[in-house]
Each structure stands twice: as structure tokens, then as C-alpha cells.
Design an enzyme around this catalytic site. Structure first.
Site, PDB file in Angstrom:
ATOM      1  N   ASP A  82     -62.800 -26.658  60.687  1.00 21.08           N
ATOM      2  CA  ASP A  82     -62.289 -26.654  59.318  1.00 21.08           C
ATOM      3  C   ASP A  82     -61.368 -25.455  59.157  1.00 21.08           C
ATOM      4  O   ASP A  82     -61.794 -24.317  59.359  1.00 21.08           O
ATOM      5  CB  ASP A  82     -63.477 -26.575  58.345  1.00 21.08           C
ATOM      6  CG  ASP A  82     -63.064 -26.914  56.927  1.00 21.08           C
ATOM      7  OD1 ASP A  82     -61.855 -27.009  56.662  1.00 21.08           O
ATOM      8  OD2 ASP A  82     -63.967 -27.072  56.081  1.00 21.08           O
TER       9      ASP A  82
ATOM     10  N   ASP B  42     -56.964 -30.830  57.051  1.00 22.81           N
ATOM     11  CA  ASP B  42     -57.396 -29.540  57.576  1.00 22.81           C
ATOM     12  C   ASP B  42     -58.788 -29.546  58.187  1.00 22.81           C
ATOM     13  O   ASP B  42     -59.365 -28.494  58.419  1.00 22.81           O
ATOM     14  CB  ASP B  42     -57.311 -28.488  56.466  1.00 22.81           C
ATOM     15  CG  ASP B  42     -58.131 -28.881  55.240  1.00 22.81           C
ATOM     16  OD1 ASP B  42     -58.573 -30.044  55.167  1.00 22.81           O
ATOM     17  OD2 ASP B  42     -58.335 -28.027  54.366  1.00 22.81           O
ATOM     18  N   GLU B  43     -59.349 -30.729  58.418  1.00 24.14           N
ATOM     19  CA  GLU B  43     -60.674 -30.791  59.030  1.00 24.14           C
ATOM     20  C   GLU B  43     -60.666 -31.842  60.126  1.00 24.14           C
ATOM     21  O   GLU B  43     -59.902 -32.792  60.063  1.00 24.14           O
ATOM     22  CB  GLU B  43     -61.735 -31.280  58.019  1.00 24.14           C
ATOM     23  CG  GLU B  43     -62.110 -30.321  56.949  1.00 24.14           C
ATOM     24  CD  GLU B  43     -63.129 -30.982  56.013  1.00 24.14           C
ATOM     25  OE1 GLU B  43     -64.079 -31.627  56.513  1.00 24.14           O
ATOM     26  OE2 GLU B  43     -62.960 -30.863  54.804  1.00 24.14           O
TER      27      GLU B  43
END
Lengths: 375, 388
Positions: free
Chosen positions: B9, B104-105
Site C-alpha cells: 500500500d 495505490d494498493e
């Protein structure tokens, strides 16, 4: 007007001219059929302003006259009558029809208001054998464009050159070119663009014809005229410049595969079932003969997340191994109009045009653009 | 075999991308979302800003009151998309079992990669290092035997952390944590659980599945499984997208034709580029309009030929927009475009030189944008957007 004729003849005549009756129009009279006595025959005409069809049928004419009658109403009424004698008589603008114990009255519009059907006296004039023309039309007409964004592509490029007739159609993704012979040569070379719709209708009319067809093109080239036995058809021509298609036909190939049309067609149709969801992509993989294995072509398709299929057929291969993808419809269309038992597929690269030719004759060539896919 | 799953993350993603690009933003309270005198919410806040109580989702005006000295920036989605692509590319080097979640993960299944990259812990360090070197961003990574525990572990060690839960210790690890840490538990469920006297995941794990089902329905069973660290979801690449869409909310409601058209063109170019990068063609274009009074309409059009060309998508969308606006003259708040009925493979054409010219143009623009970023080149139609 007063006459009688046979129900079968009248029904047939109405079905012939019915093809030219306008469906959606701003000129209501074009939804009518013109009924007129012509010497001792009955003449039926219809036009949608793009084409007009006229046919003559035997009748016993007692009194001359003419009227236009709503085509659909008349056709449906005549079709529902038993095969028997039909009496027609006109009182002012009402046509009275009687057959046995059935009768009807239909109000018409004055024949003088009917759009004049062009008569073509002089121009390019030639004749052609019925089956040659029918085969020519059937092999190209499906390749014409159906949308109107480039009007010339909705037509068939028709070239008269001495005793040669060349028909060509292209929709931007494929090109079909058929050459045939004329019975009487024309002087010089001349080309016109005939709407594909007109030729489709003409082809239907040719189905039960035997005598040669006369073709006349009016100069300057605005109309083409086809005379069949008891039928005449006039078509407007499409104005514009047809693409110079001869340069689109590849002159060489890297791989040529000769296959059985029926087998190829079956395999493509099978893959088309799986290609339905994936924009119709079928993939062809061509493998030349090795020491112990004969040459072959595989035809496959896959539907994302649903499944896939593959079929294999024998192929006589000249050149290297190759793969290429096509829209299934384009292949089934062309395979469906080839009567020879074998076709040759000639390809160069996966993104350059493929060429399909019937084996044994050299009067037809079909070019199809492939689909770009990730293999 | 014990599975080893990483949840990676990126920390404060939007803000960190901004800070990586502009060094004067480093170490300062930064808020991405827009100017505080405009409407909108915080999209991302730097850790410095979080100290003031600013977090994603609160109105910008409230963020300003909490920390007037914070630096407010509009944000640049194209930049985030680019950073995200590079982030995913880095991870794809380590395992084909990669499942991106948002920008973003991502989950990465490292089971069986020990022979290549060593222990999962070392793999995680390598990933963190490459992200730091190549993107100037920090990531927090959780490692566990299943997705849900890996995700919780990465949440707990933020920012720039690494937290590994040893095989077999998952339940022990979860037990003391508050139930709100468990994905799927929002404010309402948390409240309901508190009424039942349950505040930790350990307590939740001890409840019988039947009673949880009684209180929370089918999702109660999932809560039970997660609380007991039972999660057999695989790390899977995302399913093929059925559609691609982009939309934008204006800072001020507008009926300015040239501005609306320019925005529409921008959205269509973005969709066209995305289609081409995925090698797909779209058959249906849908326009979404939200008026100032929040009435939302969508209008769709089926193309005659599936296409991936900017011009074709834009022409269709513009037609829909003109029709919608001639029908109803109301200020527009949001404009969006979606392409759907996606298909792979492109029918090549033999005659149409104009089509081919436009294809060449799209391809040339794509190459420039891949190299220098999406906003490095713009078409004349989007000129009214310059400086917005």
C-alpha cells in the site's frame, strides 16, 4: 379502362413491380402502382425514384385507360383471391375489381401525376447471358457498403470494355471483382456505378428468365436500363469516382493455401459461433506439409470467459507457415458465392490483405482485410 | 502449503506523488483536492497534515479551518495514473500473481518465490527499496497467509512500514485489534457490535457463525471467517473490464459550450488512449451529465464500427452532449464519458485514407504521452482547458 386477366398473372406482375414501390417517401404517389393498358396488354409500373420496374402481362382489353392504385392494398387483395379471372374497370378514379363472387373498389390517383419513367433510346447498348449476369451480381453485391458515408461504395462499379464486363464492389474492408463476357461487344471502354440495391432486385427478376438481357446506358451516364422478357428496369446511377481498386489487389503472396470450399466454409461457420462475442474474429493458422504430415489449416475462435473452438482442414500449401485473423462474416460471405470445389487463400503478412480465388477459373478475385489481433 | 501473501500500500499516495515531484512540498502539511475556497473534499493529505486532523473525505473548507497554513493543491490525475502504472510494473517483476486494487494498493502472492527472491520478508524489502529508488515514494507492506490479514498488517505499520504475521499466528495477531480494523466493518456495524459488547476482533471471532448471521445476514458469515483469519480468496489479476469511464466535476457549474466541449474532448482522448493501450475497441459510447440540481442523466450511442479512435469517440459523445443540452439548458456540474461493449481485435481497412491518417495521429500522440506524460501534448479542441 376495362379489361380482364388471370389472377395468377396479375399477382405475379404485382410481385415483380412491388420491389420498386417506395416504402418511406415524401411523394405519396410512389407508394402506388401504375396500371395501364398498353396495346393489348396490361402494363404495371412502380418507382421509388431510384429505380423503376415495369412489366407487361396478357389481358383482354376492352377499353384503354390508366390509373395508379395503392400498391400494398391492391397486392394483398389480389393475392387473397382464388386463381380465376379478374375483371378490372375504372370509373373516374375508382378501380373496380371483380372475380367470381368477390369484388372490391379502390380509389386511386390520376396516372398523369405518376413520375415519368425514363425512356432510354440511345447510349451504350449490349446484351448479356442471364446466368452470367446473375453469377456476376451474386459474387460482388454483398461486398458493397451499406452505410451511406461514402455513396460511391454503395454501388457496383460496372465496366464495359469490348466484350468484357467487369463488376466490382468494395466497402473499405473487402473488395470483390468479377469478370464476364458480353454477348455483343461495345465500342471502347466505359464505366458506371449502379446502386447495389438495384442489382440485387435485378438479380431476383433474373431468376426465372432465360433470354439474354439487354443493357442500355444513357449518355451522359445518368441511367441504366435493363430489358428482360416482359420486364424493364431503369436505375439511376451513382455519380462520383470509384476508388482505383486494381491497385488494391496484391500481386504476390508469401503463403498460398488451397482448401476445399465446403470444409473451409463449415470450419469458419463453426468458429463464427464462438466469435460472436469477440467482434467476429476467427484465426487461421497455416502449416505447410512436413516430412510425415500433410499441409493443414486450423480455424479457431475464442469467446472471452466462455470458451473456444478449433477446427482443422487439409490444405495444399505453397510458401511458408502463416497466421492471419479475419472477421468470420467476411469469410462466410465470400465462400457462400463460390461454386468451384476449391479456393486458394493467398496471404502476405498478418496485417496485409488476404486474397481468395476460386481454383480453376480466373474470373473472380476477392480481397479481404484481416483483423489485427494479439496472438 | 502455507501461502505467503503481500499487501503493498503506497503511503498518502496523491500527496506523496506531488511531494516527489516538488521538493518544496516535502515535510509540509499538503492537501490534494483543490483550493479550500472551492467546493470538494480532501482526496489525500500528507502525514504532516494528518497531524492536524485532516483526512481523506472531509470537506476542503473544514481542512482549511483545521490547518490554514496547509498547502492546498488541485492534483493531477494523469500524474497519479502514471505513478500507479510504474508501481504496478515494479511489482509485476516479482510475481505474476498480482492483483492491483485501485491505484495505490496491490496484493502479491509470493508463495513459492523463496527460491528466487528469498524469504517473503526479503522480497518485501526489495519491493520497498525499488519503489523508494524509482518512484521516490514509500510503501507499507503486510505479509500473512491470507489477504485479509496481510491488508490489516499493512494498515497497522503505515507509513513506510513492514509487518509480517508468522504462519499460524494470524488469529493471535488479530485478536487484540479493534473490530474497526477489519475490512467490511463500517461505523454502523461497529456500533451494532459495541451494543453486543464486542469491541475486539478476538471477541468477534468467538461469536458463533449462526448468531452473526442472525445479526448481519450473509455478511455476518464473512465477518466470522475474517475474524478467524480464514480467507481463501486467491490473488487474481483483475477480470477484464467491461467498460472504461472518466468523469469530472467542475469547480463551478457551467453552460459554457467551448469549455464543456473541451472537457469532453479531454475525457474522450483519455478513454481513447486507454483503449489503445489495452488493445481494445469500443462499440458503445455513453455520456453522463449531472446538472447543478443533481439531476443526473446518461445517454448512449452505438457506433456502426467498434473503434479506439479519439475522434470517433469524441464525435459520438459530442453528438450526445449537444442533444442533451438542446433539450435541457441547465448548468452542468459533472461531465463523464464511458466506453463499453469492448472487444479485442481491430478490423483493418483498405481504402479509408482519412481513417488511417487519424489512426496514425492517435498513435503518434500516444507515443509522446507515454514518454512525456499525458498533459505534455494537447489537441486544439482542449485549448480552453489550458491553465484550468
Amino acid at each position: 379502362m376495362k379489361l380482364f386477366c388471370l389472377q395468377e398473372n396479375l399477382a405475379k406482375g404485382l410481385s415483380i413491380v412491388g420491389r420498386a414501390v417506395a416504402t418511406r417517401t415524401t411523394l405519396p404517389i410512389t407508394q402506388n402502382v401504375l396500371i395501364a393498358t398498353d396495346e393489348s396488354r396490361l402494363k404495371l409500373s412502380a418507382t421509388n425514384l431510384e429505380m423503376a420496374i415495369t412489366c407487361w402481362l396478357g389481358a383482354k382489353v376492352e377499353k384503354d385507360g390508366a390509373i395508379t392504385i395503392p400498391a400494398r392494398l391492391l397486392t394483398e387483395f389480389i393475392n387473397s383471391l382464388p386463381p380465376d379471372r379478374v375483371d378490372l374497370s375504372l370509373t373516374q378514379r375508382t378501380l373496380e375489381l371483380k372475380s367470381g363472387r368477390f369484388e372490391a373498389r379502390i380509389n386511386g390517383i390520376d396516372a398523369l401525376d405518376f413520375p415519368p419513367i425514363p425512356q432510354i433510346a440511345n447510349g451504350i447498348n449490349t446484351t448479356i447471358e442471364v446466368n452470367a449476369l446473375r453469377e456476376g451480381i451474386s459474387q460482388v453485391v454483398f461486398a458493397a457498403a451499406t452505410e451511406e458515408s461514402r455513396p460511391v461504395l454503395t454501388g457496383i462499379h460496372t465496366e464495359f470494355d469490348g466484350d468484357r464486363l467487369t463488376l466490382a464492389a468494395a466497402d473499405g474492408f473487402r473488395l470483390a471483382v468479377h469478370k464476364t463476357n458480353l454477348l455483343s461487344p461495345v465500342s471502347g471502354k466505359s464505366a458506371i456505378i449502379i446502386p447495389a440495391r438495384t442489382l440485387t432486385e435485378l438479380s431476383r427478376l433474373l431468376a426465372d428468365q432465360e433470354e439474354p438481357v439487354t443493357i442500355t446506358v444513357k449518355q451522359p451516364k445518368s441511367q441504366a436500363f435493363f430489358r428482360l422478357k416482359n420486364i424493364e428496369m431503369v436505375s439511376q446511377l451513382i455519380q462520383g469516382t470509384f476508388p482505383n481498386y486494381s491497385q488494391l489487389i496484391p500481386q504476390s503472396y508469401a503463403t498460398r493455401a488451397v482448401v476445399d470450399v465446403a470444409q473451409f466454409s463449415r470450419a469458419v461457420k463453426m468458429s463464427a459461433i464462438f466469435a460472436r462475442d469477440g467482434s467476429g474474429i476467427v484465426r487461421l493458422v497455416i502449416t505447410p506439409r512436413a516430412e510425415l504430415t500433410p499441409g493443414k489449416m486450423t480455424i479457431s475462435a475464442r469467446a472471452e470467459e466462455i470458451g473456444d473452438n478449433i477446427g482443422e482442414i487439409d490444405a495444399l500449401i505453397d510458401g511458408e507457415a502463416a497466421k492471419i485473423a479475419f472477421n468470420a462474416k467476411y469469410l462466410t460471405d465470400v465462400l457462400g458465392v463460390i461454386h468451384q470445389p476449391q479456393v486458394a487463400l493467398e496471404i502476405t503478412t498478418p496485417s496485409s490483405p488476404g486474397v481468395i480465388r476460386p481454383v480453376g477459373v480466373d474470373n473472380y478475385v476477392h480481397v479481404v482485410m484481416p483483423m489485427f489481433v494479439q496472438w | 502449503m502455507n501461502r505467503r501473501i503481500l499487501h503493498i500500500d503506497l503511503d498518502a499516495f496523491f500527496v506523496s506523488v506531488e511531494q516527489a515531484l516538488a521538493s518544496n512540498l516535502k515535510g509540509k502539511p499538503v492537501v490534494v483536492g483543490g483550493r479550500p475556497d472551492r467546493r470538494g473534499v480532501v482526496a489525500s493529505a500528507s502525514y504532516e497534515a494528518r497531524n492536524f486532523g485532516i483526512k481523506a473525505g472531509i470537506p476542503l473548507i473544514r481542512a482549511y479551518r483545521l490547518c490554514p497554513q496547509a498547502i492546498f493543491i488541485q492534483g493531477n490525475f494523469a500524474q497519479y495514473q502514471e505513478a500507479s502504472n510504474r508501481f504496478m510494473e515494479i511489482m509485476a517483476n516479482f510475481s505474476p500473481h498480482l492483483e492491483p486494487v485501485g491505484l495505490d494498493e496491490a496484493y502479491l502472492d509470493a508463495t513459492g518465490t523463496e527460491g528466487i527472491f528469498g524469504h517473503a520478508h526479503e522480497l518485501a524489502l526489495k519491493i520497498k527499496e525499488r519503489i523508494k529508488d524509482e518512484l521516490k515514494l514509500t510503501a507499507s507492506i503486510g505479509i500473512a497467509g491470507c489477504k485479509v490479514v496481510a491488508k490489516i498488517a499493512s494498515d497497522l505499520c503505515k507509513p513506510d512500514g513492514l509487518c509480517e504475521v508468522a504462519p499460524g499466528e494470524e488469529r493471535l495477531f488479530l485478536a487484540p485489534l479493534p473490530v474497526s480494523q477489519l475490512p467490511g466493518i463500517g461505523k454502523k456495524t461497529e456500533q451494532r457490535l459495541r451494543e453486543l459488547g464486542i469491541t475486539t476482533i478476538g471477541q468477534l471471532a468467538k461469536m458463533s457463525p449462526d448468531s452473526l448471521k442472525k445479526y448481519f445476514g450473509a455478511s455476518g458469515l464473512i465477518l466470522h471467517r475474517y475474524a478467524n483469519a480464514i480467507d481463501d480468496r486467491k490473488v487474481e489479476p483483475p477480470a477484464e473490464a467491461k467498460s472504461i469511464s472518466r468523469e469530472t466535476t467542475f469547480t463551478e457549474d457551467t453552460l459554457d459550450q467551448s469549455f464543456l466541449q473541451a472537457t469532453l474532448r479531454y475525457l474522450c482522448e483519455w478513454l481513447g488512449a486507454e483503449l489503445r493501450s489495452q488493445g481494445k475497441q469500443a462499440k458503445v459510447v455513453t455520456l453522463k451529465l449531472r446538472y447543478a440540481d443533481f439531476e443526473t442523466i446518461s445517454r448512449r450511442l452505438t457506433l456502426t464500427e467498434a473503434s479506439d479512435r479519439d475522434e470517433v469517440i469524441f464525435t459520438a459523445a459530442l453528438q450526445l452532449l449537444s442533444r442533451a443540452l438542446s433539450w435541457k439548458q441547465k448548468l452542468v456540474r459533472l461531465l463523464g464519458v464511458e466506453v463499453s461493449n469492448l472487444m479485442k481485435g481491430k478490423q483493418l481497412s483498405m481504402l479509408d485514407s482519412e481513417t488511417q491518417r487519424l489512426e496514425h495521429l492517435d498513435r503518434a500522440i500516444d507515443r509522446i504521452r507515454r514518454k512525456y506524460g499525458f498533459t505534455s501534448i494537447q489537441t486544439g479542441r482542449t485549448l480552453p482547458l489550458k491553465g484550468v
